[in-house]
Design an enzyme around this catalytic site. Structure first.
Site, PDB file in Angstrom:
ATOM      1  N   ASP A  68      -7.014  12.936 -11.360  1.00  0.00           N
ATOM      2  CA  ASP A  68      -7.880  13.592 -10.390  1.00  0.00           C
ATOM      3  C   ASP A  68      -7.281  14.907  -9.898  1.00  0.00           C
ATOM      4  O   ASP A  68      -7.997  15.883  -9.673  1.00  0.00           O
ATOM      5  CB  ASP A  68      -8.129  12.665  -9.203  1.00  0.00           C
ATOM      6  N   GLY A  69      -5.956  14.943  -9.745  1.00  0.00           N
ATOM      7  CA  GLY A  69      -5.315  16.166  -9.285  1.00  0.00           C
ATOM      8  C   GLY A  69      -5.503  17.323 -10.258  1.00  0.00           C
ATOM      9  O   GLY A  69      -5.715  18.468  -9.849  1.00  0.00           O
ATOM     10  N   ASP A 143     -10.748  18.408   0.217  1.00  0.00           N
ATOM     11  CA  ASP A 143     -10.509  18.471   1.657  1.00  0.00           C
ATOM     12  C   ASP A 143      -9.584  19.608   2.048  1.00  0.00           C
ATOM     13  O   ASP A 143      -8.884  20.194   1.221  1.00  0.00           O
ATOM     14  CB  ASP A 143      -9.942  17.147   2.166  1.00  0.00           C
ATOM     15  N   ASP A 172      -1.113  13.074  13.849  1.00  0.00           N
ATOM     16  CA  ASP A 172      -0.534  13.648  12.632  1.00  0.00           C
ATOM     17  C   ASP A 172      -1.299  14.862  12.140  1.00  0.00           C
ATOM     18  O   ASP A 172      -0.830  15.573  11.257  1.00  0.00           O
ATOM     19  CB  ASP A 172      -0.474  12.600  11.527  1.00  0.00           C
TER      20      ASP A 172
END
Length: 293
Positions: A68-69, A143, A172
């Site tokens: 996917d990356g 994202d 975070d």
């Protein structure tokens, strides 16, 4: 003649064997394979090399061999161009990929017979402003995150939507996702799964230091503005979890729907929930007995 581009992640297992087989198959079927420059060097086929940024208009579609990356990086690079992408999974999850190495010949045949559909996936555009000046801009398929680094220090961000104050979020960090990205980092941060054919922005606080901070689904024409309030240096802007920029106090980040889209090749419609069941839940395809059991 159909010109088919090939992009290979050389770090994946069996990448050389699968890519070489793909080149041979395409040539056997009378196609003209075009290898991204570094992929051509990896396969010692410099005679087929072409830089990725020059694929359009010479290439009709692109086979991406990796996980996917790998597909995310190619999607960003090809964002301005109407080139469909077929992911061939050489990674672990392969949520965005449609083909597997064991059915490579069948995949080529389906492509040449035009037995596929093209899904248009919404992308995100983000701009980073520092002291009132635009310093960086990006496009993302999954994202955009504003989050802390490796040190355990809470970060605080001021968030506005269309200029209206939404709140201050400590924890975070915060994440803005596309529907495609809803099954990535946002999912592990407690965000909902959104069908990719719905155009929305998803705002997800990351490990918020309050019980009332919850994910929010926004309209596709909304503009999210994040102002960095934390004064320490262990804070960054990330794009698809792959590109990163160190942030400073009072930096402003704008996130909106991108004018570009990613074109993903799929074998048939309505496979999204099958992929959710099989890959995210770790379930094999179930026997149909009328009850889904």
């Amino acid at each position: 003649m159909v010109n088919i581009g090939i992009y290979v992640n050389p770090t994946k297992p069996h990448a050389r064997e699968v890519a070489s087989e793909l080149v041979s198959l395409l040539q056997q079927y009378g196609c003209a394979p075009v290898l991204e420059k570094r992929s051509a060097e990896f396969l010692a086929r410099e005679d087929l090399a072409l830089p990725l940024e020059q694929f359009y208009p010479q290439v009709n579609l692109v086979f991406v061999l990796g996980g996917d990356g790998t597909l995310l990086s190619v999607a960003r690079a090809l964002a301005p161009y109407p080139i469909p992408i077929l992911g061939i999974n050489l990674g672990h999850l392969g949520f965005l990929s449609e083909a597997e190495p064991h059915n490579l010949a069948e995949s080529v045949q389906q492509i040449l017979a035009r037995k596929y559909i093209v899904e248009e996936r919404m992308m995100l555009e983000t701009q980073l402003f520092r002291q009132g000046q635009l310093v960086r801009s990006f496009h993302a398929l999954n994202d955009v995150g504003i989050a802390k680094g490796s040190f355990s220090r809470m970060v605080t961000n001021k968030v506005l939507v269309n200029g209206t104050f939404l709140g201050k979020y400590s924890g975070d960090g915060v994440l803005i996702s596309s529907p495609t990205g809803s099954t990535a980092y946002s999912l592990s941060a407690g965000g909902p799964i959104i069908s990719p054919n719905v155009e929305v922005l998803l705002f997800t606080p990351i490990a918020p230091h309050t019980l009332t901070a919850r994910p929010i689904v926004l309209a596709p024409n909304d503009v999210v503005e994040i102002e960095v309030l934390s004064d320490h240096e262990d804070l960054g802007l990330t794009v698809d979890g792959q590109l990163g920029v160190q942030l400073q106090q009072r930096d402003r980040i704008l996130v909106r729907k991108s004018p570009y889209t990613t074109l993903l090749i799929k074998w048939r419609e309505n496979t999204f929930f099958e992929v959710v069941r099989e890959k995210l839940q770790g379930q094999m395809r179930e026997l149909e007995d009328g009850n889904g059991k």
